[in-house]
Write a protein that holds these residues in place. Structure first.
Motif, PDB file in Angstrom:
ATOM      1  N   TYR A 168      68.089   1.675  33.220  1.00  0.00           N
ATOM      2  CA  TYR A 168      67.353   2.800  32.629  1.00  0.00           C
ATOM      3  C   TYR A 168      66.642   3.607  33.716  1.00  0.00           C
ATOM      4  O   TYR A 168      66.668   4.839  33.715  1.00  0.00           O
ATOM      5  CB  TYR A 168      66.326   2.290  31.606  1.00  0.00           C
ATOM      6  N   GLN A 169      65.991   2.886  34.659  1.00  0.00           N
ATOM      7  CA  GLN A 169      65.246   3.592  35.711  1.00  0.00           C
ATOM      8  C   GLN A 169      66.185   4.423  36.578  1.00  0.00           C
ATOM      9  O   GLN A 169      65.898   5.580  36.901  1.00  0.00           O
ATOM     10  CB  GLN A 169      64.463   2.594  36.579  1.00  0.00           C
ATOM     11  N   ALA A 170      67.326   3.828  36.946  1.00  0.00           N
ATOM     12  CA  ALA A 170      68.286   4.558  37.798  1.00  0.00           C
ATOM     13  C   ALA A 170      68.823   5.786  37.056  1.00  0.00           C
ATOM     14  O   ALA A 170      68.955   6.871  37.641  1.00  0.00           O
ATOM     15  CB  ALA A 170      69.428   3.626  38.201  1.00  0.00           C
ATOM     16  N   ALA A 171      69.097   5.632  35.756  1.00  0.00           N
ATOM     17  CA  ALA A 171      69.611   6.768  34.971  1.00  0.00           C
ATOM     18  C   ALA A 171      68.545   7.861  34.877  1.00  0.00           C
ATOM     19  O   ALA A 171      68.854   9.055  35.007  1.00  0.00           O
ATOM     20  CB  ALA A 171      70.021   6.299  33.574  1.00  0.00           C
ATOM     21  N   ALA A 172      67.283   7.466  34.684  1.00  0.00           N
ATOM     22  CA  ALA A 172      66.204   8.464  34.585  1.00  0.00           C
ATOM     23  C   ALA A 172      66.106   9.268  35.878  1.00  0.00           C
ATOM     24  O   ALA A 172      65.926  10.491  35.849  1.00  0.00           O
ATOM     25  CB  ALA A 172      64.883   7.762  34.289  1.00  0.00           C
ATOM     26  N   GLU A 173      66.249   8.597  37.021  1.00  0.00           N
ATOM     27  CA  GLU A 173      66.183   9.310  38.313  1.00  0.00           C
ATOM     28  C   GLU A 173      67.337  10.294  38.443  1.00  0.00           C
ATOM     29  O   GLU A 173      67.163  11.432  38.865  1.00  0.00           O
ATOM     30  CB  GLU A 173      66.235   8.304  39.468  1.00  0.00           C
ATOM     31  N   VAL A 174      68.545   9.832  38.084  1.00  0.00           N
ATOM     32  CA  VAL A 174      69.738  10.690  38.204  1.00  0.00           C
ATOM     33  C   VAL A 174      69.622  11.902  37.262  1.00  0.00           C
ATOM     34  O   VAL A 174      69.938  13.031  37.634  1.00  0.00           O
ATOM     35  CB  VAL A 174      71.012   9.861  37.891  1.00  0.00           C
ATOM     36  N   LYS A 225      70.852   8.587  25.781  1.00  0.00           N
ATOM     37  CA  LYS A 225      69.463   8.468  25.304  1.00  0.00           C
ATOM     38  C   LYS A 225      68.493   9.199  26.235  1.00  0.00           C
ATOM     39  O   LYS A 225      67.628   9.952  25.795  1.00  0.00           O
ATOM     40  CB  LYS A 225      69.084   6.975  25.274  1.00  0.00           C
ATOM     41  N   VAL A 226      68.643   8.962  27.533  1.00  0.00           N
ATOM     42  CA  VAL A 226      67.711   9.566  28.494  1.00  0.00           C
ATOM     43  C   VAL A 226      67.940  11.082  28.566  1.00  0.00           C
ATOM     44  O   VAL A 226      66.989  11.861  28.632  1.00  0.00           O
ATOM     45  CB  VAL A 226      67.846   8.885  29.885  1.00  0.00           C
ATOM     46  N   HIS A 227      69.196  11.489  28.505  1.00  0.00           N
ATOM     47  CA  HIS A 227      69.511  12.929  28.518  1.00  0.00           C
ATOM     48  C   HIS A 227      68.867  13.616  27.307  1.00  0.00           C
ATOM     49  O   HIS A 227      68.254  14.685  27.442  1.00  0.00           O
ATOM     50  CB  HIS A 227      71.042  13.110  28.487  1.00  0.00           C
ATOM     51  N   GLU A 228      68.971  12.988  26.151  1.00  0.00           N
ATOM     52  CA  GLU A 228      68.395  13.593  24.935  1.00  0.00           C
ATOM     53  C   GLU A 228      66.875  13.629  25.013  1.00  0.00           C
ATOM     54  O   GLU A 228      66.241  14.599  24.578  1.00  0.00           O
ATOM     55  CB  GLU A 228      68.884  12.853  23.684  1.00  0.00           C
ATOM     56  N   ALA A 229      66.262  12.585  25.610  1.00  0.00           N
ATOM     57  CA  ALA A 229      64.801  12.577  25.784  1.00  0.00           C
ATOM     58  C   ALA A 229      64.388  13.749  26.670  1.00  0.00           C
ATOM     59  O   ALA A 229      63.385  14.429  26.400  1.00  0.00           O
ATOM     60  CB  ALA A 229      64.357  11.249  26.406  1.00  0.00           C
ATOM     61  N   LYS A 230      65.156  13.992  27.720  1.00  0.00           N
ATOM     62  CA  LYS A 230      64.842  15.103  28.632  1.00  0.00           C
ATOM     63  C   LYS A 230      64.951  16.438  27.878  1.00  0.00           C
ATOM     64  O   LYS A 230      64.051  17.279  27.940  1.00  0.00           O
ATOM     65  CB  LYS A 230      65.799  15.076  29.823  1.00  0.00           C
ATOM     66  N   GLN A 231      66.053  16.582  27.149  1.00  0.00           N
ATOM     67  CA  GLN A 231      66.288  17.836  26.417  1.00  0.00           C
ATOM     68  C   GLN A 231      65.208  18.114  25.377  1.00  0.00           C
ATOM     69  O   GLN A 231      64.768  19.237  25.200  1.00  0.00           O
ATOM     70  CB  GLN A 231      67.635  17.740  25.693  1.00  0.00           C
ATOM     71  N   ASN A 232      64.783  17.033  24.673  1.00  0.00           N
ATOM     72  CA  ASN A 232      63.803  17.196  23.595  1.00  0.00           C
ATOM     73  C   ASN A 232      62.370  17.178  24.096  1.00  0.00           C
ATOM     74  O   ASN A 232      61.436  17.286  23.302  1.00  0.00           O
ATOM     75  CB  ASN A 232      63.967  16.072  22.544  1.00  0.00           C
ATOM     76  N   GLY A 233      62.188  16.947  25.398  1.00  0.00           N
ATOM     77  CA  GLY A 233      60.844  16.871  25.959  1.00  0.00           C
ATOM     78  C   GLY A 233      60.093  15.617  25.514  1.00  0.00           C
ATOM     79  O   GLY A 233      58.861  15.602  25.463  1.00  0.00           O
ATOM     80  N   ASP A 234      60.826  14.549  25.174  1.00  0.00           N
ATOM     81  CA  ASP A 234      60.167  13.296  24.748  1.00  0.00           C
ATOM     82  C   ASP A 234      59.539  12.595  25.955  1.00  0.00           C
ATOM     83  O   ASP A 234      60.144  12.545  27.025  1.00  0.00           O
ATOM     84  CB  ASP A 234      61.198  12.329  24.124  1.00  0.00           C
ATOM     85  N   GLY A 235      58.370  12.007  25.727  1.00  0.00           N
ATOM     86  CA  GLY A 235      57.680  11.319  26.815  1.00  0.00           C
ATOM     87  C   GLY A 235      58.050   9.857  26.940  1.00  0.00           C
ATOM     88  O   GLY A 235      57.744   9.204  27.938  1.00  0.00           O
ATOM     89  N   THR A 236      58.701   9.310  25.885  1.00  0.00           N
ATOM     90  CA  THR A 236      59.064   7.883  25.935  1.00  0.00           C
ATOM     91  C   THR A 236      60.507   7.670  25.482  1.00  0.00           C
ATOM     92  O   THR A 236      61.051   8.452  24.699  1.00  0.00           O
ATOM     93  CB  THR A 236      58.161   7.021  25.006  1.00  0.00           C
ATOM     94  N   VAL A 237      61.091   6.604  26.008  1.00  0.00           N
ATOM     95  CA  VAL A 237      62.416   6.141  25.565  1.00  0.00           C
ATOM     96  C   VAL A 237      62.282   4.657  25.270  1.00  0.00           C
ATOM     97  O   VAL A 237      61.668   3.918  26.054  1.00  0.00           O
ATOM     98  CB  VAL A 237      63.495   6.388  26.655  1.00  0.00           C
ATOM     99  N   GLU A 238      62.844   4.256  24.137  1.00  0.00           N
ATOM    100  CA  GLU A 238      62.709   2.849  23.735  1.00  0.00           C
ATOM    101  C   GLU A 238      63.868   2.010  24.283  1.00  0.00           C
ATOM    102  O   GLU A 238      65.027   2.413  24.230  1.00  0.00           O
ATOM    103  CB  GLU A 238      62.704   2.765  22.205  1.00  0.00           C
ATOM    104  N   GLY A 286      66.841  13.088  35.947  1.00  0.00           N
ATOM    105  CA  GLY A 286      65.659  13.902  36.227  1.00  0.00           C
ATOM    106  C   GLY A 286      64.678  13.900  35.054  1.00  0.00           C
ATOM    107  O   GLY A 286      64.133  14.924  34.674  1.00  0.00           O
ATOM    108  N   TRP A 287      64.490  12.722  34.472  1.00  0.00           N
ATOM    109  CA  TRP A 287      63.521  12.562  33.372  1.00  0.00           C
ATOM    110  C   TRP A 287      62.429  11.614  33.862  1.00  0.00           C
ATOM    111  O   TRP A 287      62.745  10.553  34.423  1.00  0.00           O
ATOM    112  CB  TRP A 287      64.221  11.991  32.140  1.00  0.00           C
ATOM    113  N   SER A 288      61.162  11.970  33.667  1.00  0.00           N
ATOM    114  CA  SER A 288      60.110  11.149  34.275  1.00  0.00           C
ATOM    115  C   SER A 288      59.141  10.584  33.243  1.00  0.00           C
ATOM    116  O   SER A 288      57.962  10.392  33.525  1.00  0.00           O
ATOM    117  CB  SER A 288      59.363  11.961  35.333  1.00  0.00           C
ATOM    118  N   GLY A 289      59.646  10.319  32.035  1.00  0.00           N
ATOM    119  CA  GLY A 289      58.779   9.731  31.002  1.00  0.00           C
ATOM    120  C   GLY A 289      58.629   8.227  31.197  1.00  0.00           C
ATOM    121  O   GLY A 289      58.939   7.671  32.245  1.00  0.00           O
ATOM    122  N   GLU A 290      58.156   7.589  30.126  1.00  0.00           N
ATOM    123  CA  GLU A 290      57.899   6.137  30.197  1.00  0.00           C
ATOM    124  C   GLU A 290      58.856   5.371  29.294  1.00  0.00           C
ATOM    125  O   GLU A 290      59.249   5.886  28.245  1.00  0.00           O
ATOM    126  CB  GLU A 290      56.489   5.860  29.700  1.00  0.00           C
TER     127      GLU A 290
END
Ligand SMILES: NC(=O)c1ccc[n+]([C@@H]2O[C@H](COP(=O)([O-])OP(=O)(O)OC[C@H]3O[C@@H](n4cnc5c(N)ncnc54)[C@H](OP(=O)(O)O)[C@@H]3O)[C@@H](O)[C@H]2O)c1
Length: 310
Positions: free
Chosen positions: A246-252, A184-197, A254-258
């Protein structure tokens, strides 16, 4: 030692085979196409012919809540058949040691955390995966009965907490929490999404061990089998909230959305943490931090998805 491993193509089995310590042993790990463990005669014949020093039983029909709810008969019968066939075939061939893999689903759903081994069979099981859990409990008890009734045979069960890591399943239809978060977080990064549910408030707590660490403790148990209690949890000794995963995965990644929470969605049990008292007395501690484990798993995910594109 001559080691007969079931489930060698699964996440646990592949990590066991790829561990450095595997090279010190003679490994026999037939796939399910070569040996269907629900086939009693074939399982008895294979184990009698191989005459291993130890059987590691890591095969199983494994799935998430939806799969368990949809097919309780399959999860009960297949896991029960596999467990009974493997343990009884080992007994018939006089195999001195069996290391059987259970699951924390074996604990009553209302049992207090941290879950201690003596709580197994003290209350009703979680209804959503009762069939799977019954099979796990029955196989573990069978190991115990054989050990008590047959001189020279010692059959033991490990109860791992939830696992993630290399050879995990990333397909959203079957994936568990950690690989699902990574995708989920990888796809948000790829798509440039600002949020992950995140489903629910993210405050439920879960314990996850890196699969490489589980492989390490399995080899430690194989090599120091006599020191292993007949039933032993394998956990990391602490849990994290869903939000923290989720937070740890976002750091690994490299996605900085909300993160946003959908509190109308189900969250499951508030906590599931196994006691690691017996494991600590046995003298083993996991070495992979959540950050390192996630980084290795993400690298694996990227390699697998790249391969699928080629
Ligand atoms: N994953 C977790 O979070 C977790 C946590 C606690 C405990 N465990 C336990 O660890 C064990 C392994 O889990 P896993 O995550 O590695 O599962 P997995 O990735 O789904 O692998 C299951 C393995 O079992 C084999 N298998 C299934 N049916 C079979 C049959 N009829 N005959 C022979 N082999 C068969 C599969 O072979 P094919 O691929 O050829 O079908 C595969 O090698 C299970 O007992 C599970 O309960 C897992």
């Amino acid at each position: 030692m001559k080691v007969f491993l079931t489930g060698g193509s699964g996440m646990v089995g592949r990590n066991v085979i790829e561990a450095a310590r595997a090279a010190q042993h003679d490994m026999i790990a037939p796939g399910s196409r070569d040996l269907d463990l629900t086939d009693r005669a074939a399982t008895f014949a294979a184990i009698a012919e191989i005459q291993p020093d130890i059987v590691i039983h890591a095969a199983g029909r494994v799935g998430g809540i939806q799969a368990n709810i949809a097919n309780p008969v399959g999860f009960l019968v297949d896991n029960l058949d596999m467990g009974m066939n493997v343990v009884l075939a080992a007994r018939a061939a006089n195999v001195p040691r069996v290391l059987n893999l259970g699951s924390s689903c074996m604990y009553p759903h209302a049992a207090p955390n941290p879950l201690k081994e003596e709580l197994v069979l003290t209350g009703a099981l979680e209804p959503t995966n009762e069939g799977y859990a019954l099979a796990k409990v029955a196989t573990s008890r069978l190991c115990d009965y054989v050990s008590r009734s047959e001189q020279g045979l010692s059959y033991k069960t490990l109860i791992p907490c939830n696992l993630y890591g290399l050879h995990d399943k990333f397909d959203p239809n079957v994936s568990h929490l950690v690989p699902a978060i990574i995708r989920k977080v990888h796809e948000a990064k790829q798509n440039g999404d600002g949020t992950v549910e995140i489903w629910g408030d993210g405050l439920a707590r879960r314990e996850f061990m890196f699969s490489g660490d589980l492989a390490d403790v399995i080899w430690e148990c194989v090599e120091r089998f006599d020191d292993v209690p007949s039933l032993m949890n394998v956990g990391i000794g602490r849990d994290y909230t869903i939000n923290e995963y989720y937070q740890a995965a976002a750091e690994v990644i490299g996605w900085s959305g909300e993160f946003v929470h959908d509190v109308t969605k189900p969250v499951g049990m508030k906590q599931k943490l196994v006691s690691n008292e017996r494991l600590t007395s046995f003298g083993w501690t996991p070495e992979t931090s959540l950050k390192d484990g996630l980084a290795k798993t993400y690298e694996h995910f990227l390699a697998v998805t790249k391969q699928q594109r080629v």
